[in-house]
Design a protein around this motif. Structure first.
Motif, PDB file in Angstrom:
ATOM      1  N   ALA A  27      91.709  -5.384  -5.343  1.00 59.64           N
ATOM      2  CA  ALA A  27      91.099  -6.653  -5.746  1.00 59.64           C
ATOM      3  C   ALA A  27      90.120  -7.146  -4.684  1.00 59.64           C
ATOM      4  CB  ALA A  27      92.189  -7.700  -5.988  1.00 59.64           C
ATOM      5  N   VAL A  28      90.487  -7.052  -3.417  1.00 62.12           N
ATOM      6  CA  VAL A  28      89.588  -7.470  -2.340  1.00 62.12           C
ATOM      7  C   VAL A  28      88.347  -6.591  -2.318  1.00 62.12           C
ATOM      8  CG1 VAL A  28      89.363  -7.576   0.183  1.00 62.12           C
ATOM      9  CG2 VAL A  28      91.374  -8.534  -0.932  1.00 62.12           C
ATOM     10  N   TYR A  29      88.516  -5.293  -2.482  1.00 58.88           N
ATOM     11  CA  TYR A  29      87.377  -4.375  -2.515  1.00 58.88           C
ATOM     12  C   TYR A  29      86.430  -4.709  -3.667  1.00 58.88           C
ATOM     13  CZ  TYR A  29      84.682  -0.107  -3.104  1.00 58.88           C
ATOM     14  OH  TYR A  29      83.658   0.776  -3.259  1.00 58.88           O
ATOM     15  N   ALA A  30      86.990  -4.997  -4.841  1.00 59.23           N
ATOM     16  CA  ALA A  30      86.156  -5.325  -5.997  1.00 59.23           C
ATOM     17  C   ALA A  30      85.383  -6.619  -5.782  1.00 59.23           C
ATOM     18  CB  ALA A  30      87.026  -5.431  -7.251  1.00 59.23           C
ATOM     19  N   VAL A  31      86.021  -7.605  -5.185  1.00 65.32           N
ATOM     20  CA  VAL A  31      85.348  -8.882  -4.941  1.00 65.32           C
ATOM     21  C   VAL A  31      84.207  -8.697  -3.945  1.00 65.32           C
ATOM     22  CG1 VAL A  31      85.655 -11.148  -3.868  1.00 65.32           C
ATOM     23  CG2 VAL A  31      87.273 -10.354  -5.585  1.00 65.32           C
ATOM     24  N   ILE A  32      84.469  -7.971  -2.863  1.00 66.41           N
ATOM     25  CA  ILE A  32      83.435  -7.780  -1.842  1.00 66.41           C
ATOM     26  C   ILE A  32      82.295  -6.921  -2.372  1.00 66.41           C
ATOM     27  CG2 ILE A  32      82.987  -6.676   0.390  1.00 66.41           C
ATOM     28  CD1 ILE A  32      85.733  -7.676   1.279  1.00 66.41           C
ATOM     29  N   THR A  33      82.609  -5.925  -3.190  1.00 63.40           N
ATOM     30  CA  THR A  33      81.594  -4.991  -3.672  1.00 63.40           C
ATOM     31  C   THR A  33      80.770  -5.544  -4.823  1.00 63.40           C
ATOM     32  OG1 THR A  33      83.021  -3.171  -3.021  1.00 63.40           O
ATOM     33  CG2 THR A  33      81.235  -2.656  -4.537  1.00 63.40           C
ATOM     34  N   VAL A  35      81.413  -8.977  -6.745  1.00 65.12           N
ATOM     35  CA  VAL A  35      81.298 -10.419  -6.984  1.00 65.12           C
ATOM     36  C   VAL A  35      80.395 -11.083  -5.947  1.00 65.12           C
ATOM     37  CG1 VAL A  35      82.564 -12.584  -7.170  1.00 65.12           C
ATOM     38  CG2 VAL A  35      83.519 -10.493  -8.151  1.00 65.12           C
ATOM     39  N   TYR A  36      80.630 -10.836  -4.660  1.00 64.82           N
ATOM     40  CA  TYR A  36      79.833 -11.485  -3.624  1.00 64.82           C
ATOM     41  C   TYR A  36      78.339 -11.186  -3.727  1.00 64.82           C
ATOM     42  CZ  TYR A  36      84.057 -13.047  -1.189  1.00 64.82           C
ATOM     43  OH  TYR A  36      85.226 -13.644  -0.844  1.00 64.82           O
ATOM     44  N   TRP A  38      76.630 -10.462  -6.398  1.00 60.43           N
ATOM     45  CA  TRP A  38      76.124 -11.148  -7.582  1.00 60.43           C
ATOM     46  C   TRP A  38      75.963 -12.642  -7.298  1.00 60.43           C
ATOM     47  CZ3 TRP A  38      78.243 -14.980 -10.699  1.00 60.43           C
ATOM     48  CH2 TRP A  38      77.518 -15.257 -11.839  1.00 60.43           C
TER      49      TRP A  38
END
Length: 52
Positions: A27-33, A35-36, A38
């Protein structure tokens, strides 16, 4: 919320901890890759001027 996740995953407690840590890391990897970057594109560019 943690108790819902704890009951959702099957297996012994040590396996649940490993799975929950892996899910948190994903989840942290997906957010950093995804969401941030975008969100950064959606924010207006700062207008900084430095005068002499």
């Amino acid at each position: 919320m943690f108790s819902i996740l704890w009951r959702f995953f099957p297996g012994p407690a040590w396996l649940r901890v490993i799975v929950l840590l892996a899910v948190a890391a994903i989840a942290v990897y997906a957010v950093i890759t995804f969401v941030y970057p975008w969100v950064a594109l959606q924010l207006p560019a700062p207008e900084v001027t430095v005068g002499t």
